[in-house]
Scaffold this motif. Structure first.
Motif, PDB file in Angstrom:
ATOM      1  N   UNK A 192     -12.678  -3.196  11.403  1.00  0.00           N
ATOM      2  CA  UNK A 192     -11.370  -4.125  11.890  1.00  0.00           C
ATOM      3  C   UNK A 192     -10.559  -4.169  10.121  1.00  0.00           C
ATOM      4  N   UNK A 193     -11.499  -4.492   9.406  1.00  0.00           N
ATOM      5  CA  UNK A 193     -11.376  -4.717   8.027  1.00  0.00           C
ATOM      6  C   UNK A 193     -10.565  -3.738   6.915  1.00  0.00           C
ATOM      7  N   UNK A 194     -11.087  -2.780   7.842  1.00  0.00           N
ATOM      8  CA  UNK A 194     -10.764  -1.063   6.675  1.00  0.00           C
ATOM      9  C   UNK A 194      -9.362  -1.035   7.484  1.00  0.00           C
ATOM     10  N   UNK A 195      -8.564  -1.732   9.072  1.00  0.00           N
ATOM     11  CA  UNK A 195      -7.218  -1.236   8.986  1.00  0.00           C
ATOM     12  C   UNK A 195      -6.484  -2.811   8.811  1.00  0.00           C
ATOM     13  N   UNK A 196      -7.321  -3.460   8.710  1.00  0.00           N
ATOM     14  CA  UNK A 196      -6.501  -4.350   7.035  1.00  0.00           C
ATOM     15  C   UNK A 196      -6.268  -3.611   6.194  1.00  0.00           C
ATOM     16  N   UNK A 197      -7.134  -3.479   5.236  1.00  0.00           N
ATOM     17  CA  UNK A 197      -6.760  -3.522   4.356  1.00  0.00           C
ATOM     18  C   UNK A 197      -5.743  -1.869   3.914  1.00  0.00           C
ATOM     19  N   UNK A 198      -5.515  -1.543   5.301  1.00  0.00           N
ATOM     20  CA  UNK A 198      -4.720  -0.295   5.496  1.00  0.00           C
ATOM     21  C   UNK A 198      -3.596  -0.636   5.389  1.00  0.00           C
ATOM     22  N   UNK A 199      -3.464  -1.978   6.027  1.00  0.00           N
ATOM     23  CA  UNK A 199      -1.618  -2.000   6.984  1.00  0.00           C
ATOM     24  C   UNK A 199      -1.739  -2.343   5.589  1.00  0.00           C
ATOM     25  N   UNK A 200      -0.182  -1.092   5.310  1.00  0.00           N
ATOM     26  CA  UNK A 200       0.901  -1.986   4.248  1.00  0.00           C
ATOM     27  C   UNK A 200       1.441  -3.300   4.667  1.00  0.00           C
ATOM     28  N   UNK A 201       1.878  -3.478   5.766  1.00  0.00           N
ATOM     29  CA  UNK A 201       2.752  -4.553   5.702  1.00  0.00           C
ATOM     30  C   UNK A 201       1.750  -6.500   5.672  1.00  0.00           C
ATOM     31  N   UNK A 202       0.916  -5.834   5.678  1.00  0.00           N
ATOM     32  CA  UNK A 202      -0.363  -6.854   5.497  1.00  0.00           C
ATOM     33  C   UNK A 202      -0.443  -6.920   3.942  1.00  0.00           C
ATOM     34  N   UNK A 203      -0.650  -5.320   3.113  1.00  0.00           N
ATOM     35  CA  UNK A 203      -0.527  -6.052   2.055  1.00  0.00           C
ATOM     36  C   UNK A 203       0.475  -6.336   1.171  1.00  0.00           C
ATOM     37  N   UNK A 204       2.001  -6.190   1.909  1.00  0.00           N
ATOM     38  CA  UNK A 204       3.467  -7.069   0.962  1.00  0.00           C
ATOM     39  C   UNK A 204       2.863  -8.034   0.970  1.00  0.00           C
ATOM     40  N   UNK A 205       2.611  -8.500   2.359  1.00  0.00           N
ATOM     41  CA  UNK A 205       2.503 -10.502   2.410  1.00  0.00           C
ATOM     42  C   UNK A 205       1.449 -10.573   1.694  1.00  0.00           C
ATOM     43  N   UNK A 206       0.628  -9.930   1.399  1.00  0.00           N
ATOM     44  CA  UNK A 206      -0.549 -10.401   0.739  1.00  0.00           C
ATOM     45  C   UNK A 206      -1.192 -11.422   1.428  1.00  0.00           C
ATOM     46  N   UNK A 207      -1.648 -11.262   2.112  1.00  0.00           N
ATOM     47  CA  UNK A 207      -2.389 -11.652   3.625  1.00  0.00           C
ATOM     48  C   UNK A 207      -4.241 -10.589   3.666  1.00  0.00           C
ATOM     49  N   UNK A 208      -4.141 -10.069   3.311  1.00  0.00           N
ATOM     50  CA  UNK A 208      -5.173  -9.008   3.651  1.00  0.00           C
ATOM     51  C   UNK A 208      -6.353 -10.446   2.781  1.00  0.00           C
ATOM     52  N   UNK A 209      -6.664 -10.562   1.532  1.00  0.00           N
ATOM     53  CA  UNK A 209      -7.746 -11.335   1.569  1.00  0.00           C
ATOM     54  C   UNK A 209      -7.792 -13.183   1.682  1.00  0.00           C
ATOM     55  N   UNK A 210      -6.213 -13.179   2.567  1.00  0.00           N
ATOM     56  CA  UNK A 210      -6.721 -14.803   2.894  1.00  0.00           C
ATOM     57  C   UNK A 210      -7.451 -14.230   4.367  1.00  0.00           C
TER      58      UNK A 210
END
Length: 383
Positions: A192-210
């Protein structure tokens, strides 16, 4: 056919009688808020003067015991007094806005012209049932809560004897196919975390580390969005919940300086890797803001927008039942399987009552440094 019953706050036919020369008595029966009709009478030197004196008296028949509210006061007027009272009491903007929406969207349009004395449990129950049917259980609960507060104010002011909302049925949680937040299966956390960190949209929104922070802390999304570096003790490895972000009409997103409940205000021991994450974010963002999870434009992050971001990407991630609350449930599951008690888990999550933890978050019955140690071990190498 039976004669129609006199409405509460009104009176029947006025009768005037000359009881002695130059002295007239005018009397009628006035129906009080308790439903009982009582005789009211006044005297005057003439029939007209006696009737006039009686009508004046009837306008204040219940004033002595009803304060500034009377049984004839409408719910429309009471609702505005209730909202003003909440503002004057310093209630949170988000709380006042929730009550305000219930008042303006449902209570005033649908039962606003109902008098206090007419607001009987049966009428209010029909109203609540209608709101639940048309707008859902959440709206019905908010209306019930607002009505309860309104009627409590009326009781305090002496306009009614008891709160009729207490007689209403409890609003149950909806059943059926409604999608609810589910914990992420623990065995799937790495993928799950691998998919989250690879998601371009979540990275763009700075949501991954949240997301990573919520998975380690169990904080609500509004609490995480409001986290300021002043609430973090890097030496002790803790972060304090002292505020939540909420959106308020006319103001936008505000940082409300006290959390959801008294129990929510807590100090959370965090895994060392999570403290490293917060330290890195502060070093990167510190010259722009003291917030640790702002928007990419360094503004207060809107919890609702963050929830939308998760909803927008959950199907792509392969988790159609994913919500921000899923992270709290995942934390509870980790702690539960490690053998922590319901009380320990409730303390860590900031629940008022351990039964909430058992009923909603834990699969079995089965805020301490121990919780942080368990999470640190379980998430080691993941965060």
């Amino acid at each position: 056919m039976a004669r129609p019953r006199t409405e509460i706050g009104t009176y029947g036919t006025i009768n005037a009688t000359e009881v002695q020369v130059g002295k007239w008595r005018a009397r009628t029966r006035y129906r009080f808020s308790d439903g009982k009709s009582r005789q009211v009478e006044k005297y005057g030197p003439s029939k007209a003067r006696a009737i006039s004196a009686l009508k004046v008296a009837l306008t204040t028949a219940e004033k002595d015991w009803a304060g500034e509210l009377k049984p004839t006061t409408t719910l429309r007027v009471l609702a505005q007094m209730f909202l003003d009272h909440k503002r004057d009491a310093g209630k949170a903007d988000g709380t006042v806005e929730t009550y305000g929406y219930a008042v303006t969207a449902h209570i005033v349009p649908k039962i606003g012209d109902l008098a206090l004395g007419e607001a009987k449990p049966a009428r209010l129950q029909r109203f609540i049932n209608g709101v639940e049917r048309d707008s859902g259980s959440g709206a019905a609960k908010n209306c019930r809560s607002a009505l309860s507060g309104m009627m409590s104010l009326a009781v305090i002011n002496g306009a009614i004897e008891k709160n009729p909302v207490r007689e209403l049925e409890r609003i149950s949680r909806p059943k059926g196919n409604r999608r609810a937040a589910k914990a992420i299966p623990l065995g799937e956390l790495p993928s799950f975390l691998t998919k989250v960190r690879a998601d371009a949209h979540l990275n763009k929104w700075d949501t991954v580390e949240l997301i990573e922070f919520m998975l380690a802390s169990g904080w609500r999304v509004g609490e995480a969005c409001a986290l300021d570096v002043s609430s973090v003790d890097f030496e002790d490895g803790t972060a304090a919940v002292v505020a939540v972000n909420v959106r308020v009409n006319g103001k936008g997103v505000v940082r409300q300086e006290f959390p959801k409940t008294e129990k929510s205000e807590r100090v959370t021991p965090l895994p060392s890797r999570t403290m490293d994450l917060l330290r890195r974010r502060h070093e990167r963002l510190g010259e722009f803001t003291t917030l640790l999870f702002p928007t990419p434009l360094m503004r207060l992050r809107d919890p609702s927008n963050t929830q939308r971001e998760i909803r927008d990407r959950r199907d792509h991630l392969g988790y159609p039942d994913l919500y921000t609350h899923s992270f709290r449930k995942t934390v509870a599951t980790i702690l539960d399987k490690a053998g922590l008690s319901a009380t320990e888990i409730a303390d860590y999550l900031g629940h008022e009552n351990p039964s909430m933890t058992q009923d909603v978050y834990m699969n079995t019955l089965k805020g301490s440094t121990r919780a942080a140690e368990v999470l640190g071990q379980r998430l080691d190498g993941l965060i």
